[in-house]
Design a protein around this motif. Structure first.
Motif, PDB file in Angstrom:
ATOM      1  N   LEU A 114     -23.763  12.959  18.094  1.00 41.70           N
ATOM      2  CA  LEU A 114     -24.886  12.258  17.292  1.00 41.70           C
ATOM      3  C   LEU A 114     -26.022  13.480  17.233  1.00 41.70           C
ATOM      4  O   LEU A 114     -26.411  13.605  18.316  1.00 41.70           O
ATOM      5  N   ILE A 144     -17.786  11.535  19.842  1.00 42.28           N
ATOM      6  CA  ILE A 144     -18.375  11.547  18.706  1.00 42.28           C
ATOM      7  C   ILE A 144     -19.734  12.446  19.053  1.00 42.28           C
ATOM      8  O   ILE A 144     -20.277  11.994  20.087  1.00 42.28           O
ATOM      9  N   TYR A 152     -22.379   3.907  11.196  1.00 42.87           N
ATOM     10  CA  TYR A 152     -23.727   4.859  10.608  1.00 42.87           C
ATOM     11  C   TYR A 152     -23.496   4.844   9.204  1.00 42.87           C
ATOM     12  O   TYR A 152     -24.453   4.769   8.298  1.00 42.87           O
ATOM     13  N   VAL A 180     -31.416  10.234  12.396  1.00 46.10           N
ATOM     14  CA  VAL A 180     -30.314  10.948  12.343  1.00 46.10           C
ATOM     15  C   VAL A 180     -30.058  12.140  11.231  1.00 46.10           C
ATOM     16  O   VAL A 180     -30.541  11.887  10.140  1.00 46.10           O
ATOM     17  N   VAL A 186     -31.249   4.047  12.568  1.00 47.55           N
ATOM     18  CA  VAL A 186     -30.537   5.557  12.233  1.00 47.55           C
ATOM     19  C   VAL A 186     -31.197   6.370  11.202  1.00 47.55           C
ATOM     20  O   VAL A 186     -30.539   7.570  11.013  1.00 47.55           O
ATOM     21  N   GLU A 204     -18.942   6.250  13.818  1.00 50.22           N
ATOM     22  CA  GLU A 204     -19.226   7.078  12.492  1.00 50.22           C
ATOM     23  C   GLU A 204     -19.260   6.032  11.158  1.00 50.22           C
ATOM     24  O   GLU A 204     -20.226   6.162  10.662  1.00 50.22           O
ATOM     25  N   VAL A 249     -23.686  13.166  12.229  1.00 51.37           N
ATOM     26  CA  VAL A 249     -22.478  12.449  12.840  1.00 51.37           C
ATOM     27  C   VAL A 249     -21.238  13.077  12.753  1.00 51.37           C
ATOM     28  O   VAL A 249     -20.838  13.453  11.466  1.00 51.37           O
ATOM     29  N   GLU A 250     -20.802  13.622  13.856  1.00 55.55           N
ATOM     30  CA  GLU A 250     -19.611  14.552  13.865  1.00 55.55           C
ATOM     31  C   GLU A 250     -18.504  13.844  14.746  1.00 55.55           C
ATOM     32  O   GLU A 250     -18.667  13.854  15.985  1.00 55.55           O
TER      33      GLU A 250
END
Length: 616
Positions: free
Chosen positions: A215, A213, A169, A188, A185, A166, A205-206
């Protein structure tokens, strides 16, 4: 003006004379990069092949099909030992040792021993479940769940966490980010808002838990499954207190980099050498070797370094030198494969607007006339260059998608071939006349036309090849001169090309294409690597289509990229000069080494004896 025409035999004679001239002048050296050097190349490979011994044909030419991608083991590996590795370069490596910030291939070659991506790939460049992390994708093809292995740790002992990916990113998406990886990226969800300062987190992004994770991407994209996800984490516990704008110059990038790969950086002599020690807690198991010593090796001494055992292997052997050592360098085995790379001539057509983050094409640029560009392509004989300088280990390029992508490379497209008569005809009809009768054409306004050509230093062939191009263009009446009167050092060359130096009109560069056929990163409107600064609505349309949900259908995607290849042949912002082979020699004492793309076995490499095998 009188039209000039070279016969094949005259061109070959001229090339021989140029080689002799270069040798008398001491020659030059050689190098590589993501932007690459025009001489060397990154190692890459495809499916395994049976061992083969490369031999020259009756005409003295070699074929890449005669090389193997897997080394033959000459015995059982001993316990421990140090592998001596050569980075073939005519300059120091820059030392930007972080995946988010590096730009040149020499730095990648330094990083590959201690740095890794999370996801494994196969020989078709598609993601597998064999990497440091596994993955799942939802039915819509937009949300990927990545789970990092419990045994994957940074070199300082901290576990590699979801928050580290994360964080990568967040760094690349930060408005103060100084690198060139934003294109990786930009699909995203939420990245635009984050970069604009409108959101504190990237919504797509979690972090699910410490090792998991999610995406989420804006739309399905076939590239996502073909090495198209940014999967290189950054250790947040190390970088979180460093301002993003200062990261690339920090000690954590330059002096004390860490990763989660099989070897740990021990010492760095900036630009010259690196020593590594085995990472005992490596996720695939403790490496067989005690360590690796990497040093920069000048191209003109690489054969001697291999012969004497100074190095066991190098990142890539200069193809132009191979015919001279094929029979005598008998203490190494040469591996080889068609490279994911090509050299090219690029035309400066505009500039990069850093504030807007996009390329801007200037209709009044010196090289704006496509007729001039097409004539310059017709004027050069790249087949003869490949045969004369590389003995068949490089050959004339046609389109900007290399044959290493057999599903996408379109060999049926007609491209400008060597035809100086046609070049003269095009220039005559376009209005480039020799006004004063001195044999040199003026521009469309009847004024002096001097085309400034940037070409980088490299192996012994760099100077004569640059001279050949200028002489070939001179034969059709074009006055082409080297920038600053000579070849430019690798880093300086790309710095000036990237900065749109107004003193550069054309340049000879090289690309390592990567493993995804998507061309947005090299030729897109927002791509910093689009050094020609070419843009068009049709280019935008085709590149978007090639990365769209519709292109999840491979047949549709093939059609898109075939149309794109034709567009680039029509518009000619750049033209490919040579496709190429990559050759990697390994000392006979080296075991369990391969150059297949899917190979990730630096931890498995061993040595059969303490000292290198010497040439007889």
């Amino acid at each position: 003006m009188e039209k000039a025409s070279f016969s094949k035999w005259y061109l070959a004679l001229m090339l021989v004379l140029l080689v002799v001239l270069a040798a008398c002048n001491g020659g030059s050296e050689e190098q590589t990069g993501e932007p690459e050097d025009t001489e060397s190349s990154e190692e890459e490979s495809g499916e395994g092949e049976e061992e083969a011994e490369a031999e020259a044909a009756d005409d003295g030419l070699y074929s890449i099909e005669d090389f193997s991608v897997d080394k033959t083991n000459a015995g059982e590996a001993i316990e421990g030992g140090t592998l001596n590795y050569g980075l073939v370069s005519d300059t120091v490596f820059e030392g930007v040792l972080n995946m988010a910030f590096y730009e040149g291939d020499p730095d990648f070659q330094v990083m590959k021993f201690f740095e890794e991506s999370l996801l494994g790939i196969d020989n078709n460049f598609n993601y597998t479940q064999d990497g440091a992390a596994t993955w799942e994708v939802d039915e819509a093809g937009t949300t990927f769940t990545i789970t990092i292995g419990d045994n994957v740790n940074w070199h300082d002992g901290e576990p590699v966490k979801a928050e580290d990916l994360e964080f990568a990113y967040e760094v690349i998406g930060d408005p103060e980010y100084t690198g060139v990886r934003y294109y990786a990226v930009e699909n995203v969800v939420g990245i635009d808002e984050y970069t604009a300062g409108e959101a504190e987190k990237i919504s797509g992004v979690e972090v699910v838990d410490e090792k998991t994770i999610k995406l989420t991407f804006k739309e399905p994209n076939p590239s996502l499954l073909a090495s198209g996800i940014w999967d290189s984490p950054m250790p947040k516990h190390i970088f979180q207190d460093i301002p993003v704008a200062e990261m690339a110059e920090s000690d954590e990038v330059r002096k004390n980099p860490i990763g989660f790969g099989p070897f740990v950086v021990d010492t760095i002599v900036p630009g010259e050498s690196v020593t590594y020690t085995a990472f005992e807690d490596y996720w695939q198991g403790t490496p067989k070797l005690d360590g690796i010593t990497l040093k920069v090796i000048a191209p003109q001494t690489v054969a001697q370094a291999l012969e004497t055992g100074e190095v066991d292997m190098v990142d890539a052997f200069p193809a132009d030198q191979y015919p001279d050592v094929a029979e005598t360098l008998n203490n190494v085995e040469f591996l080889g494969q068609t490279d994911l790379a090509y050299t090219y001539i690029g035309f400066k057509l505009g500039h990069y607007d850093a504030e807007a983050g996009e390329n801007v094409t200037d209709p009044d640029a010196k090289m704006a006339d496509v007729n001039l560009r097409r004539a310059m392509w017709h004027a050069v004989d790249n087949d003869a260059l490949g045969e004369q300088f590389y003995k068949g280990l490089r050959w004339a390029g046609t389109t900007l998608i290399v044959p290493s992508f057999p599903d996408y490379h379109d060999s049926t497209i007609e491209v400008p071939t060597y035809d100086p008569d046609e070049a003269n005809k095009i220039l005559d009809e376009a209005g480039y006349e020799d006004v004063d009768g001195d044999g040199v054409r003026e521009d469309l306004n009847g004024e002096e036309l001097v085309i400034n050509f940037a070409s980088m230093s490299g192996g012994d062939t760099a100077e004569p090849i640059a001279q050949y191009y200028m002489q070939a263009w001179a034969q059709v009446g074009l006055n082409v001169q080297l920038v600053d009167g000579g070849l430019l050092e690798f880093n300086s060359f790309y710095d000036r090309v990237e900065a749109d130096d107004p003193g550069i009109d054309i340049y000879q560069g090289a690309w390592g294409t990567g493993s995804d056929v998507d061309q947005n990163g090299l030729y897109g409107r927002t791509a910093a690597y689009n050094y020609s600064r070419y843009t068009s609505e049709k280019n935008d349309e085709l590149l978007a289509a090639g990365a769209s949900e519709d292109s999840m259908d491979i047949e549709y995607r093939k059609d898109v990229y075939k149309e794109w290849q034709q567009l680039m042949v029509d518009d000619i912002p750049v033209f490919p000069t040579l496709y190429r082979a990559v050759l990697v020699p390994a000392n006979e004492r080296v075991t369990d080494f391969s150059i297949q793309w899917s190979w990730n076995g630096w931890h498995e490499i061993g040595l059969t004896q303490e000292e290198p095998v010497l040439a007889e």
